[in-house]
Design a protein around this motif. Structure first.
Motif, PDB file in Angstrom:
ATOM      1  N   PRO A 373       0.823  -1.215   0.000  1.00 23.02           N
ATOM      2  CA  PRO A 373       0.000   0.000   0.000  1.00 23.02           C
ATOM      3  C   PRO A 373       0.853   1.260   0.000  1.00 23.02           C
ATOM      4  CG  PRO A 373      -0.817  -1.584   1.597  1.00 23.02           C
ATOM      5  CD  PRO A 373       0.500  -2.109   1.129  1.00 23.02           C
ATOM      6  N   ALA A 374       0.358   2.283  -0.677  1.00 23.19           N
ATOM      7  CA  ALA A 374       1.028   3.581  -0.646  1.00 23.19           C
ATOM      8  C   ALA A 374       1.069   4.109   0.786  1.00 23.19           C
ATOM      9  CB  ALA A 374       0.299   4.563  -1.554  1.00 23.19           C
ATOM     10  N   ILE A 375       2.171   4.688   1.172  1.00 24.84           N
ATOM     11  CA  ILE A 375       2.297   5.204   2.532  1.00 24.84           C
ATOM     12  C   ILE A 375       1.586   6.552   2.643  1.00 24.84           C
ATOM     13  CG2 ILE A 375       4.492   4.023   2.890  1.00 24.84           C
ATOM     14  CD1 ILE A 375       5.857   6.782   2.586  1.00 24.84           C
ATOM     15  N   ARG A 376       1.320   6.927   3.860  1.00 26.24           N
ATOM     16  CA  ARG A 376       0.773   8.239   4.168  1.00 26.24           C
ATOM     17  C   ARG A 376       1.640   8.869   5.261  1.00 26.24           C
ATOM     18  NH1 ARG A 376      -4.395   9.016   2.170  1.00 26.24           N
ATOM     19  NH2 ARG A 376      -5.434   7.147   1.367  1.00 26.24           N
ATOM     20  N   GLY A 377       1.824  10.161   5.163  1.00 27.45           N
ATOM     21  CA  GLY A 377       2.602  10.838   6.187  1.00 27.45           C
ATOM     22  C   GLY A 377       4.096  10.766   5.922  1.00 27.45           C
ATOM     23  N   ASN A 378       4.869  10.956   6.978  1.00 28.99           N
ATOM     24  CA  ASN A 378       6.321  11.073   6.890  1.00 28.99           C
ATOM     25  C   ASN A 378       6.958   9.718   6.632  1.00 28.99           C
ATOM     26  OD1 ASN A 378       9.042  11.579   7.242  1.00 28.99           O
ATOM     27  ND2 ASN A 378       8.781  12.765   9.120  1.00 28.99           N
ATOM     28  N   ALA A 379       7.569   9.544   5.468  1.00 29.28           N
ATOM     29  CA  ALA A 379       8.172   8.251   5.113  1.00 29.28           C
ATOM     30  C   ALA A 379       9.310   7.865   6.043  1.00 29.28           C
ATOM     31  CB  ALA A 379       8.674   8.288   3.663  1.00 29.28           C
ATOM     32  N   TYR A 380       9.969   8.866   6.650  1.00 30.02           N
ATOM     33  CA  TYR A 380      11.077   8.552   7.550  1.00 30.02           C
ATOM     34  C   TYR A 380      10.608   7.864   8.824  1.00 30.02           C
ATOM     35  CZ  TYR A 380      13.561  11.897   4.563  1.00 30.02           C
ATOM     36  OH  TYR A 380      14.106  12.569   3.495  1.00 30.02           O
ATOM     37  N   GLU A 381       9.298   7.930   9.106  1.00 30.76           N
ATOM     38  CA  GLU A 381       8.760   7.368  10.349  1.00 30.76           C
ATOM     39  C   GLU A 381       7.886   6.144  10.107  1.00 30.76           C
ATOM     40  OE1 GLU A 381       6.682  10.652  12.036  1.00 30.76           O
ATOM     41  OE2 GLU A 381       8.528  11.756  12.576  1.00 30.76           O
ATOM     42  N   GLN A 382       8.001   5.514   8.933  1.00 25.57           N
ATOM     43  CA  GLN A 382       7.110   4.419   8.567  1.00 25.57           C
ATOM     44  C   GLN A 382       7.686   3.027   8.832  1.00 25.57           C
ATOM     45  OE1 GLN A 382       3.946   4.895   7.188  1.00 25.57           O
ATOM     46  NE2 GLN A 382       4.195   7.094   7.480  1.00 25.57           N
TER      47      GLN A 382
END
Length: 443
Positions: A373-382
């Motif tokens: 799934p496409a991420i949401r929000g800050n990618a550095y915190e995923q």
């Protein structure tokens, strides 16, 4: 020859091809021998396209002593003659690429590697539409410390970040006017210029075009132009990934879509999300990302850019309209649905980068696998899987990647790995200042 006939003031020619690091390797030739260059080409040793960043032979390369260091045949690309506006004397540049003497393509040539990927697209009835965005620094390197050059207009230095600042652009208006004039003369489709997030950092976008070889040519030639022209103004134009520790680095983002035989964008299904084949292309890019990192970050300094919270991706993920992700699907009308690949630094070889991205996307379309799934929000915190964090890890990943083996010929992979392992070894001997001196004008 028409171009030369229209420019009788040109007395000398530079013939040049890109080596695996993207460095221009070539010769100076009197213009009166232009007919011979066009009809017969010229010759370089195969090893010239496989030199390290210092321009030295790669130790134990089979291209050198084992084989007697034989010549390959260099023939003109489709580009033909063009001016070199950064030189004082009127001079023509003739871009070349390498073949065997029997006329077959040489697998160690990075432009041939991109042509090989393009042939895969054409065989599938597909046409990639490509645009690049190139970030670079203007730097005063005349003293012991790198700093922003003084404005040719005011003589003042602006030391703060000036994102999208007209003042920063206007301060170097003479340089940018000359740069755009030179792009026009060289048929480089330079579009919008902006000031970026670090002092003296700028970005120029190229127009989309349906010929990936031309798009990569444009990026390669643009880098030569910026570096050469900046020196005329008394400063460096540098595509080094991270010249300043305290500021963000420079990238080369690439946007692409794909047309079918009828000229329809296969990423467009009329929805906001895009088609299944868009997602399959995304998955191909994600799967190839660990192995491709060496092409997107080819030098020791490249890894200083790929750190969290520095506007350069570190995790392997994708998202809609999200600049923290490695792959971004920009908001657009459905017909303009496209992928933006955000990993590569400004220090890359454009031919290898465009080939890696397009090749990975086609792998994904051929395989038909859905991405996560496409991420949401800050990618550095995923909590995403991470890109190789060091140069050594990236070299090892590139050498063993099955995705890379689908995209590039084994000969090129072997040559590039040997080159990078040699550079890794000798870079350990350099100080920080020597590293900057090496990379600033070279990459």
């Amino acid at each position: 020859m028409d171009w030369l006939r229209d420019h009788p003031e040109v007395k000398t020619i530079r013939v040049a091809a890109a080596d695996l690091n993207g460095v221009a390797r070539g010769k100076r030739v009197p213009a009166r021998f232009a007919d011979k260059l066009l009809s017969e080409g010229t010759k370089f040793p195969y090893s010239v396209l496989n030199m390290d960043i210092w321009g030295e032979d790669v130790e134990d390369s089979p291209l050198v002593f084992q084989s007697g260091d034989p010549d390959g045949l260099l023939l003109p690309t489709e580009r033909g003659f063009m001016p070199m506006p950064w030189l004082d004397a009127p001079t023509a540049l003739l871009p070349l690429w390498m073949f065997h003497t029997d006329g077959s393509p040489y697998d160690g040539d990075p432009r041939q590697a991109l042509a090989r990927v393009y042939d895969r697209y054409k065989a599938a009835g597909l046409t990639p539409v490509v645009a690049t965005e190139l970030e670079f620094f203007l730097i005063d390197d005349s003293g012991g410390q790198l700093r922003v050059p003084p404005s040719p207009r005011s003589g003042k230095r602006r030391t703060g970040a000036e994102t999208l600042s007209l003042r920063a652009l206007d301060a170097f208006d003479r340089f940018f006017t000359a740069l755009y004039d030179a792009c026009e003369a060289m048929d480089i489709p330079a579009d919008t210029a902006i000031s970026e997030a670090a002092p003296g950092q700028f970005e120029i976008n190229m127009m989309h075009q349906d010929d990936p070889l031309k798009a990569a040519d444009d990026a390669w030639l643009f880098k030569l132009l910026v570096k050469g022209l900046a020196r005329q103004y008394g400063f460096a134009g540098s595509f080094m990934a991270k010249p300043y520790n305290e500021w963000n680095g420079s990238g080369m983002h690439m946007h692409f879509s794909i047309l079918d035989r009828d000229g329809q964008n296969i990423f467009d299904d009329g929805s906001e999300e895009g088609s299944a084949r868009l997602r399959h292309a995304v998955q191909g890019c994600l799967a190839a990302m660990p192995g491709s990192t060496l092409l997107f970050a080819p030098h020791e300094n490249s890894y200083d850019r790929l750190v969290p919270n520095a506007h350069a991706p570190t995790g392997i993920g994708w998202a809609y309209e999200n600049r923290t992700s490695a792959i971004r699907i920009p908001s657009s009308g459905p017909k303009a649905r496209r992928i933006e690949h955000r990993v590569a630094g400004g220090d890359v070889n454009p031919y290898l980068t465009v080939a890696a991205i397009l090749g990975a996307a086609l792998n994904g379309i051929e395989d038909g696998i859905e991405p996560p799934p496409a991420i949401r929000g800050n990618a550095y915190e995923q909590g995403l899987a991470q890109l190789p964090a060091t140069w050594r890890e990236a070299i090892d990943a590139f050498a063993t990647s099955p995705e890379i083996a689908r995209i590039f010929p084994a000969h090129l992979v072997e040559n590039f790995v040997m080159t990078k392992r040699q550079e890794l070894h000798y870079m350990a001997e350099l100080s920080d200042d020597e590293t900057i001196e090496l990379y600033l004008d070279t990459v």
